[in-house]
Design a protein around this motif. Structure first.
Motif, PDB file in Angstrom:
ATOM      1  N   ASN A 279       1.588  -4.625 -12.035  1.00 43.48           N
ATOM      2  CA  ASN A 279       2.595  -3.616 -11.673  1.00 43.48           C
ATOM      3  C   ASN A 279       2.108  -2.208 -11.995  1.00 43.48           C
TER       4      ASN A 279
ATOM      5  N   VAL B 134      -0.402  -1.115  -9.363  1.00 42.55           N
ATOM      6  CA  VAL B 134       0.228  -0.712  -8.103  1.00 42.55           C
ATOM      7  C   VAL B 134       0.775   0.706  -8.229  1.00 42.55           C
ATOM      8  N   THR B 135       1.471   0.979  -9.299  1.00 40.57           N
ATOM      9  CA  THR B 135       2.020   2.322  -9.505  1.00 40.57           C
ATOM     10  C   THR B 135       0.897   3.353  -9.633  1.00 40.57           C
TER      11      THR B 135
ATOM     12  N   LEU C  50      -2.179  -5.884  -0.677  1.00 45.11           N
ATOM     13  CA  LEU C  50      -2.127  -6.567  -1.968  1.00 45.11           C
ATOM     14  C   LEU C  50      -2.759  -7.931  -1.736  1.00 45.11           C
TER      15      LEU C  50
ATOM     16  N   ALA D 276       5.697  -4.185  -5.646  1.00 45.77           N
ATOM     17  CA  ALA D 276       4.826  -3.490  -4.697  1.00 45.77           C
ATOM     18  C   ALA D 276       5.623  -3.018  -3.478  1.00 45.77           C
TER      19      ALA D 276
ATOM     20  N   CYS E 160       5.909   0.885  -2.436  1.00 44.76           N
ATOM     21  CA  CYS E 160       5.478   1.279  -1.090  1.00 44.76           C
ATOM     22  C   CYS E 160       6.628   1.903  -0.303  1.00 44.76           C
TER      23      CYS E 160
ATOM     24  N   LEU F 177       3.459  -2.613   3.288  1.00 45.61           N
ATOM     25  CA  LEU F 177       2.768  -3.506   2.361  1.00 45.61           C
ATOM     26  C   LEU F 177       2.295  -4.739   3.119  1.00 45.61           C
TER      27      LEU F 177
END
Length: 103
Positions: free
Chosen positions: A37, A40-41, A57, A76, A80, A87
């Protein structure tokens, strides 16, 4: 005297490609979910994504997972959506089973 024990390795490897997305290999569970996580950020905060239309991903090499796979995809999707980026999720068989399991 020096004792050498088994090398400790993470059960997950996360590779961030600043141009297209994030690849995950290994185990995706409650213990490794925060790292994914965060990746992703950070992808959006640390990378110039102004030209990015789709974040990939890639979970195709996740060998073991639990409900954390669903949580990772939801996170995600949220990140997004906030940035108007689509995504694309590439699941492994293990991820596919978790994502389609009836609860």
């Amino acid at each position: 005297m020096t004792l050498v024990g088994p090398e400790k390795t993470s059960p997950v490897t996360i590779f961030v490609d600043g141009t297209s997305g994030i690849s995950v290999t290994g185990t995706l569970d409650a213990t490794t979910l925060p790292e994914l996580n965060r990746s992703v950020t950070d992808f959006f905060e640390l990378t110039d994504t102004s030209e990015l239309d789709v974040l990939t991903l890639d979970l195709s090499t996740v060998s073991t997972c639990d409900h954390a796979a669903s949580a990772a995809v939801r996170h995600a999707q949220s990140v997004c959506a906030d940035r108007a980026v689509a995504l694309r999720v590439v699941p492994s068989e293990a991820v596919r089973k978790v994502m389609t399991a009836r609860r």
